[in-house]
Structures are given as structure tokens and as C-alpha cells.
Scaffold this active site. Structure first.
Site, PDB file in Angstrom:
ATOM      1  N   PRO A  77       0.842  -1.205   0.000  1.00  0.00           N
ATOM      2  CG  PRO A  77       0.100  -0.946   2.206  1.00  0.00           C
ATOM      3  CD  PRO A  77       0.825  -1.903   1.303  1.00  0.00           C
ATOM      4  CB  ALA A 114      -0.204   7.795   0.145  1.00  0.00           C
ATOM      5  CB  SER A 168      -3.069   3.674   0.069  1.00  0.00           C
ATOM      6  OG  SER A 168      -3.012   4.630   1.114  1.00  0.00           O
ATOM      7  CD  GLN A 200      -3.232   1.809   4.371  1.00  0.00           C
ATOM      8  OE1 GLN A 200      -3.647   2.524   3.463  1.00  0.00           O
ATOM      9  NE2 GLN A 200      -3.015   2.277   5.592  1.00  0.00           N
ATOM     10  CE1 TYR A 221      -1.470   5.123   7.540  1.00  0.00           C
ATOM     11  CE2 TYR A 221      -2.300   5.623   5.347  1.00  0.00           C
ATOM     12  CZ  TYR A 221      -1.245   5.370   6.201  1.00  0.00           C
ATOM     13  OH  TYR A 221       0.037   5.366   5.712  1.00  0.00           O
ATOM     14  CB  THR A 264      -1.268   1.299   8.411  1.00  0.00           C
ATOM     15  OG1 THR A 264      -1.123   0.760   7.091  1.00  0.00           O
ATOM     16  CG2 THR A 264       0.017   2.006   8.802  1.00  0.00           C
ATOM     17  NE  ARG A 323       6.345  10.314   6.617  1.00  0.00           N
ATOM     18  CZ  ARG A 323       5.292   9.615   6.213  1.00  0.00           C
ATOM     19  NH1 ARG A 323       4.634   9.993   5.127  1.00  0.00           N
ATOM     20  NH2 ARG A 323       4.891   8.552   6.891  1.00  0.00           N
ATOM     21  CE  LYS A 351       2.812  -1.716   4.974  1.00  0.00           C
ATOM     22  NZ  LYS A 351       3.351  -0.467   5.582  1.00  0.00           N
ATOM     23  CG  HIS A 380       4.929   3.759   7.379  1.00  0.00           C
ATOM     24  ND1 HIS A 380       3.665   3.464   7.823  1.00  0.00           N
ATOM     25  CD2 HIS A 380       4.757   4.667   6.388  1.00  0.00           C
ATOM     26  CE1 HIS A 380       2.769   4.164   7.141  1.00  0.00           C
ATOM     27  NE2 HIS A 380       3.422   4.902   6.261  1.00  0.00           N
ATOM     28  N   GLY A 404      10.187  -3.510   2.956  1.00  0.00           N
ATOM     29  CA  GLY A 404      11.268  -2.576   3.211  1.00  0.00           C
ATOM     30  C   GLY A 404      12.566  -2.949   2.523  1.00  0.00           C
ATOM     31  N   GLY A 405      12.965  -2.165   1.520  1.00  0.00           N
ATOM     32  CA  GLY A 405      14.278  -2.310   0.911  1.00  0.00           C
ATOM     33  C   GLY A 405      14.406  -3.360  -0.162  1.00  0.00           C
ATOM     34  NE  ARG A 424      10.891   5.169  -0.391  1.00  0.00           N
ATOM     35  CZ  ARG A 424      10.994   4.866   0.909  1.00  0.00           C
ATOM     36  NH1 ARG A 424      11.258   3.606   1.266  1.00  0.00           N
ATOM     37  NH2 ARG A 424      10.840   5.791   1.836  1.00  0.00           N
TER      38      ARG A 424
END
Length: 384
Positions: A80, A82, A109, A130, A132, A158, A167, A237, A261, A296-297, A319
Site C-alpha cells: 500500500p 499513498a 491505500s 489498507q 488508516y 496500518t 519528514r 501492518k 513504514h 522494506g528495501g 517504492r
């Protein structure tokens, strides 16, 4: 015509940076505070080596996978994320269609620039919503009910974003949605417009939206409430602690995603891969067999194999999907997923595995020069 000649998921990021507005690329690529955890997510994979086995029949390698009754061409789901509309006019619709073409589940998302109806109309059967959790439970109920009625197969809650991470790139860029885009699931919230309002003093509009709507008093008691309004599987998650994994089992969740995240919340949090073995051990120690995924990664097929060997039931890819979308729309995402599946298939063959079920801890060794890795059990070393 888009240039889709990139050969791997790291190159697609380089191409995306060339074509995306700085505000959008920074939103996708950076993390919180120093961005240490963003880098740790990637570097953690280099702490493990793969030990191949020889003279295995790998003339046919099956990368297919199934969780929660959801079939996939490989042990990968689209994570997910945004606001796909920041990357390409095709928005989440293009990403979902690409996932369908690749035979991969798509996670949609809450903070999307497409609607639940539009995603349903793509025809992709394997969709996850997903969630929120905002303060207004009637709105949460409405989202969940609509997702279930529109054929989504599971809910992914999440739990690591009760407040938004610091950020700095978004604050520096005064992050806003460009004209013509809207957060389609949030349009009936009066605060939704804040994500489109520039404010020289307060910085990111997204930060203001989260502060005003997301429930920072959320506890585990939400899980029984959610179970009372849906029959869908509930996946949590954002867990990293084995203690939280034990609580997740106690509260009856159907799955866990070990995640920080994308390094966008608590800086200096450990990577999902680093905590994966401990979380899996905690879940199995409770006598539970629920799936434990990780994100992640992930950039290579070998990353997926390492995650599975450490006990993951599956992997979420984030990503690189958005970078593919930015570079080539639906075709760009299809290219990203095709490259990853090809790498998984080849790496499985080279490791001596003809099916995903054959991937296990016997394939792993700690890398001697890439920094500390979690100790390997003696019983595992005896099998090498």
C-alpha cells in the site's frame, strides 16, 4: 514513448528521478529525520549470503504463491502506497491493472487518488484494502463495508502511523497535492482540503491532515471492533516487536506485516528483515501459523529469497512500483514486476530450488564483512 530499458529496480529509481517533480520524488524517496532507517532497510539484505545446492532438477521453477486464498505469480504483493497520482495520471488504476497483468495482488491505500469503485472496475480479483484508522469510526465502518462489498479480499490495518513521522523533505517542499488530484476516500472529510493548501508557516499539508484525522489513541481493542464489522481477513501492518506479534496473535489477527513504514516513521527503527526471525519465532511460539510478511528495501530477486529463507510468508514491494509508474505508467509497473519475477525465478534455479516451498534457512549464511547479522542456530549450521 516511455523508455522502459531499465534492467533492474535500482535503475528505475534513477529514471524516475529524471521525470518526476522534485516534490513528488522527495515524497516517495525520503524518510524521517536523518533517513537512517531508509538506508538500513536496504543494507540489511547484504548481511546474508545464499548457499546454493547443486544437482537439483530446476528445469521447471514454480514461483507461484498463495496466502489467505489469494493466488500470486510470485511471493510478492504490491504494497500500500499513498497518492499514485503524484507519479502518473493513471494513478492507482494503472498500478492495479499492471498488478493484474503480472498476476500479483494489489494493496490499495486509504490515502489514494483513485476510488474504491475505480479499483473494482479494473477487474483485478486479488485486491487488499489498507486501512488508516481515523477518529470517526462511522467513516471507518463505511470504508470497510464498501471494500468488502466491492470484492476486496482482505484488510491491512496500518498501526505504525498514529502520528506522521518527521519528514523534513515534505516540510521543506511544503508538500501539497497538485491541482486536479484529490484523496478520493477522504473527500467527505472537511479536513481533506488541507493536503492541498500551501502554508508557509506550517509546512506539509499531509502532516496537518494526519494530525486532524488519524486516531492517535488507537489500541489493540480496535481489532475486536473491526472483527465485528467485517468477515474479511485482518492483517496488521507495522509491527517490529516480538511482544507486539504475540499480542497480535492473542487478539486474533489473521496476518502480520513486519514493517517500519519504509523508514518514514521512527528513525533508527530496525529494518523489517532484521526483526523478521524474532517476530516469526514469537508467532510460532504462540502456537499460531498465521502468515508473517515483510517489507522494506526489496530491490532484487535475491532479496525476496532471503526474506523467505528467514521465515517470511511473503514480501511487499513498494517504492520500485511507484518509480515504474512514474517512468512508464501501467507498462512501467509491469516492467518492474516482470524484472523482479525473472530475478526470483533465476535465483531460485541457481540456488537449487524448484518451488517457493523449498526456500528455507538452509540457504542462508551470515556475510562475513557486511556488518553484524543475527546469530544462526546451531541446528541450522549443522544442515549446511
Amino acid at each position: 514513448m516511455a523508455d522502459l530499458s531499465f534492467l533492474n529496480l535500482e535503475e528505475v529509481e534513477e529514471e524516475a528521478k529524471k521525470v518526476m517533480p522534485k516534490m513528488a520524488f522527495d515524497y516517495y524517496s525520503t524518510g524521517s529525520d536523518t533517513c537512517y532507517t531508509v538506508g538500513e532497510n536496504r543494507s540489511c539484505f547484504s548481511r546474508y549470503l545464499l548457499l546454493p545446492r547443486m544437482l537439483r532438477n530446476v528445469s521447471r521453477v514454480d514461483t507461484s504463491h498463495e496466502l489467505f486464498g489469494i493466488r500470486s505469480s510470485m511471493p510478492v504483493w504490491v504494497a500500500p502506497m499513498a497518492m499514485h497520482g503524484l507519479a502518473h495520471p493513471g494513478r492507482e488504476v494503472a498500478t492495479c491493472r499492471a498488478a493484474a497483468a503480472a498476476g500479483v495482488p494489489f494493496t490499495f491505500s486509504t490515502v489514494a487518488t483513485s476510488s474504491l469503485q475505480e479499483i473494482q472496475e479494473t477487474g483485478h480479483d486479488n485486491r487488499i484494502f489498507q486501512l488508516y484508522v481515523i477518529r470517526n469510526r462511522e467513516v471507518v465502518r463505511r470504508w470497510v463495508t464498501e471494500a468488502e462489498s466491492r470484492g476486496f479480499k482482505a484488510l491491512m490495518v496500518t498501526v505504525d502511523a498514529q502520528r506522521l513521522g518527521n519528514r523534513e523533505a515534505d516540510a521543506r517542499n511544503k508538500f501539497t497535492l497538485p491541482p486536479g488530484l484529490a484523496l478520493r476516500n477522504l473527500e467527505y472529510l472537511s479536513s481533506a482540503s488541507t493536503v492541498q493548501a500551501r502554508d508557509s508557516q506550517d509546512g506539509s499539508g499531509l502532516m496537518k491532515l494526519f494530525t486532524s484525522e488519524v486516531d492517535d489513541s488507537l489500541t489493540w481493542e480496535f481489532i475486536p471492533w473491526l472483527r465485528g464489522v467485517t468477515k474479511l481477513p485482518i492483517i496488521v501492518k507495522g509491527l517490529l516487536s516480538p511482544a507486539d506479534a504475540e499480542l497480535a496473535v492473542q487478539y486474533g489477527v489473521d496476518g502480520i506485516v513486519v514493517s517500519n513504514h519504509g523508514g518514514r516513521q521512527l528513525d533508527y527503527a530496525p529494518s523489517g528483515l532484521h526483526m523478521l526471525p524474532a517476530v516469526v519465532a514469537a508467532v510460532r511460539g504462540c502456537g499460531s501459523s498465521i502468515p508473517v510478511l515483510v517489507d522494506g528495501g526489496v530491490r532484487r530477486g535475491t532479496d525476496v529469497i532471503k526474506a523467505l529463507a528467514l521465515g517470511a510468508s511473503g514480501v511487499l514491494l513498494g517504492r520500485p512500483v511507484l518509480y515504474g509508474l512514474a517512468v512508464g505508467g501501467q507498462a512501467g509497473v509491469e516492467r518492474v514486476l516482470q524484472l523482479l519475477r525473472s530475478e526470483i525465478e533465476l535465483s531460485m534455479a541457481l540456488a537449487g530450488c524448484s518451488s517457493v516451498q523449498q526456500i528455507g534457512p538452509q540457504l542462508l549464511l551470515p556475510a562475513p564483512s557486511a556488518g553484524p547479522a543475527p546469530p544462526m542456530p546451531a541446528a541450522q549450521l549443522c544442515k549446511l
